[in-house]
Design an enzyme around this catalytic site. Structure first.
Site, PDB file in Angstrom:
ATOM      1  N   ASP A 179       0.915  -1.130   0.000  1.00  0.00           N
ATOM      2  CA  ASP A 179       0.000   0.000   0.000  1.00  0.00           C
ATOM      3  C   ASP A 179       0.961   1.185   0.000  1.00  0.00           C
ATOM      4  OD1 ASP A 179      -1.378   2.319   1.046  1.00  0.00           O
ATOM      5  OD2 ASP A 179      -3.010   0.976   1.578  1.00  0.00           O
ATOM      6  N   HIS A 180       1.110   1.852  -1.136  1.00  0.00           N
ATOM      7  CA  HIS A 180       2.246   2.778  -1.232  1.00  0.00           C
ATOM      8  C   HIS A 180       2.128   3.952  -0.255  1.00  0.00           C
ATOM      9  CE1 HIS A 180      -0.237   5.305  -3.921  1.00  0.00           C
ATOM     10  NE2 HIS A 180       0.618   6.270  -3.658  1.00  0.00           N
ATOM     11  N   HIS A 242      -5.747   3.036   1.252  1.00  0.00           N
ATOM     12  CA  HIS A 242      -4.895   4.154   1.684  1.00  0.00           C
ATOM     13  C   HIS A 242      -5.508   4.943   2.849  1.00  0.00           C
ATOM     14  CE1 HIS A 242      -2.741   3.177  -1.860  1.00  0.00           C
ATOM     15  NE2 HIS A 242      -3.394   3.939  -2.709  1.00  0.00           N
TER      16      HIS A 242
HETATM   17  C1  BG6 Z   1      -3.235   4.958  -6.227  1.00  0.00           C
HETATM   18  C2  BG6 Z   1      -4.581   5.046  -6.860  1.00  0.00           C
HETATM   19  O1  BG6 Z   1      -3.171   3.860  -5.358  1.00  0.00           O
HETATM   20  O2  BG6 Z   1      -2.979   6.151  -5.483  1.00  0.00           O
HETATM   21  C3  BG6 Z   1      -4.667   6.259  -7.779  1.00  0.00           C
HETATM   22  O3  BG6 Z   1      -4.843   3.863  -7.611  1.00  0.00           O
HETATM   23  C4  BG6 Z   1      -4.274   7.508  -7.020  1.00  0.00           C
HETATM   24  O4  BG6 Z   1      -5.964   6.399  -8.317  1.00  0.00           O
HETATM   25  C5  BG6 Z   1      -2.962   7.320  -6.286  1.00  0.00           C
HETATM   26  O5  BG6 Z   1      -4.168   8.551  -7.969  1.00  0.00           O
HETATM   27  C6  BG6 Z   1      -2.684   8.504  -5.383  1.00  0.00           C
HETATM   28  O6  BG6 Z   1      -1.405   8.381  -4.856  1.00  0.00           O
HETATM   29  P1  BG6 Z   1      -0.563   9.649  -4.376  1.00  0.00           P
HETATM   30  O7  BG6 Z   1       0.690   9.067  -3.829  1.00  0.00           O
HETATM   31  O8  BG6 Z   1      -0.350  10.498  -5.598  1.00  0.00           O
HETATM   32  O9  BG6 Z   1      -1.403  10.364  -3.361  1.00  0.00           O
END
Ligand code: BG6
Length: 478
Positions: A179-180, A242
């Site tokens: 989960d990045h 997230h």
């Molecule tokens: C991803 C989603 O996991 O996270 C995308 O699939 C989203 O739809 C993105 O744009 C948002 O990540 P960050 O790091 O730019 O907030």
């Protein structure tokens, strides 16, 4: 660091190019890859090793944060790379892959430690894991690990099914669910930074919290991901994973954190203490939206249903706001508002903790997660006029020095060394789906109206009413 073979499914895909290769390259430059490291890229297309390497090099030139100037460094990095054609359904392709992996292990004289990274659509997870198991690729003397990306399932039932199948091939400790958001520096430091921030403003610790607001606002629309996003929506794409992970990370107090088990235990406790929503609550506490046409930063953009690949009558959500409550003596009077959406006015991921106060001045503790990072304390007028906030006092309590690091660098490195602290454990995933499932059911039964909001706004005004009913407003919506 132990030697490892990195087996990358989806090696010609977008995520590999944008994130995985640049992250691996950065780790290489920083000398954080194992000294004996081999990467085998897999894809459906026939490619020679050389073409594959030159494609990887191109992606480094485009996406790497280290300047790819020194041709020798790149050449050394790419020495570890091989390509193998594989159709995920063909068992014989896995047998051939096993031969190549073993050959490389012998060439490098390394123990079979194998990391299988599935940078492919979730519909392939089960087939690939099963084939890894049945082909013998997963029978190793060293360790084996499976790295997968969200979404982990489409709902509670499919998530359980997926997990059951994965568990036939890999044990839970061997499964690394990325989960990045958990790889973002501010999220990782939040526990400690909050603790020190609260310490500096000691009186805040003893005061009660009026509400918590967690926003992940995006300016981007659906982009080229119609096929994926139109079946996923904001609730599955962002909220179930997230946003709930942010909530868990915020609420664990980690001053004495010592082990991954402890973090996991605390996170599970938080998820279990979230009060589940019944049908009545859902209609009151959840706001669902979809962007219409509008203007973002001076540019006209089309509405969601006019996007390429989206059905003109799509009822998919691009925005969700929800009010959550925690069944715990400390938190019971503190509502938590979470929102996320696409095509909003600004790109920002932020947590605001608003303290209780009698007068018009409000004390806020603000955690900026992205694109800026830091923890601030701010004393503000209670109404949301810009001029009042400008007059307010803001002091930066903590900030991140090293903000350039990409989440994937941290997470891939952690997976290589076997540190699961910042990966989503199955229990958290399951508890998150359990909490979200009644909302998915309510969407299905069209119990929650879909509000159209203008692109470039902060979402439907019903999301403002969600807070206004409790006497609050979203901070920093100007
Ligand atoms: C991803 C989603 O996991 O996270 C995308 O699939 C989203 O739809 C993105 O744009 C948002 O990540 P960050 O790091 O730019 O907030």
């Amino acid at each position: 660091m132990e030697p490892a073979t990195f087996v990358l499914f989806g090696a010609t895909g977008d995520l590999a190019k944008r994130k995985i290769y640049p992250a691996l390259f950065q780790l290489f430059v920083d000398q954080k890859l194992p000294s004996s490291f081999s990467l085998i890229g897999l894809g459906r297309r026939e490619l020679s090793h050389e073409t594959f390497k030159s494609n990887v090099e191109q992606s480094l030139i485009t996406f790497s944060r280290s300047e790819v100037k020194d041709a020798d460094v790149v050449k050394k990095f790419l020495r570890a790379f091989r390509y193998h054609v594989l159709d995920v359904d063909r068992k014989e392709d896995y047998t051939k892959l096993l031969r190549l992996v073993e050959e490389r292990e012998e060439e490098l004289n390394i123990t079979p430690n194998r990391m299988f990274y599935l940078s492919v659509g979730p519909e392939f997870f089960e087939t690939i894991a099963t084939n890894i198991h049945e082909s013998g690729l997963g029978s190793v003397d060293g360790w084996k690990r499976l790295v997968i990306e969200k979404p982990f399932g489409h709902d509670l039932e499919s998530a359980r099914q997926l997990n059951h199948t994965l568990n036939q091939a890999f044990d839970e400790p061997e499964i690394y669910r990325i989960d990045h958001y958990l790889g973002k520096p501010m999220v990782q430091q939040m526990g400690q930074l909050l603790h020190s921030a609260l310490w500096e403003q000691a009186d805040l610790r003893t005061r009660s919290i009026a509400n918590i607001q967690i926003s992940a606002n995006e300016t981007l629309g659906v982009e080229e991901r119609a096929g994926y996003y139109d079946h996923t929506g904001a609730i599955r794409d962002m909220f179930q994973n997230h946003m709930l992970q942010l909530l868990m990370m915020l609420m664990i107090e980690l001053p004495n954190r010592s082990s991954v088990d402890e973090v996991g235990k605390l996170k599970r406790k938080i998820m279990k203490s979230l009060m589940s929503l019944n049908k009545m609550d859902i209609t009151q506490h959840v706001v669902r939206g979809q962007y219409g046409a509008g203007e973002i930063k001076g540019e006209q953009v089309v509405g969601y249903t006019d996007e390429l690949g989206i059905a003109v009558d799509s009822q998919n959500d691009t925005f969700i706001a929800a009010k959550l409550r925690v069944d715990d003596p400390f938190w019971k009077d503190t509502p938590i508002y979470i929102r996320t959406g696409k095509r909003l006015k600004e790109k920002v991921t932020r947590i605001v903790i608003e303290y209780k106060s009698k007068g018009p001045l409000k004390d806020l503790l603000i955690v900026e997660i992205g694109p800026n990072e830091g923890i601030f304390f701010q004393r503000s007028q209670s109404d949301k006029e810009r001029s009042d906030v400008e007059m307010s006092v803001r002091s930066q309590l903590s900030f991140m020095k090293e903000s350039v690091k990409d989440a994937y660098e941290t997470l891939i490195h952690d997976a290589l060394v076997g540190d699961k602290t910042y990966f989503a454990h199955w229990d958290e995933v399951e508890l998150s789906w359990e909490w979200v499932q009644p909302i998915l059911d309510a969407y299905q039964d069209t119990l929650i109206p879909l509000h159209i909001y203008s692109a470039g706004s902060y979402g439907p005004h019903e999301a403002d009413e969600l807070l206004a009913r409790d006497g609050f407003h979203w901070w920093f919506d100007f």
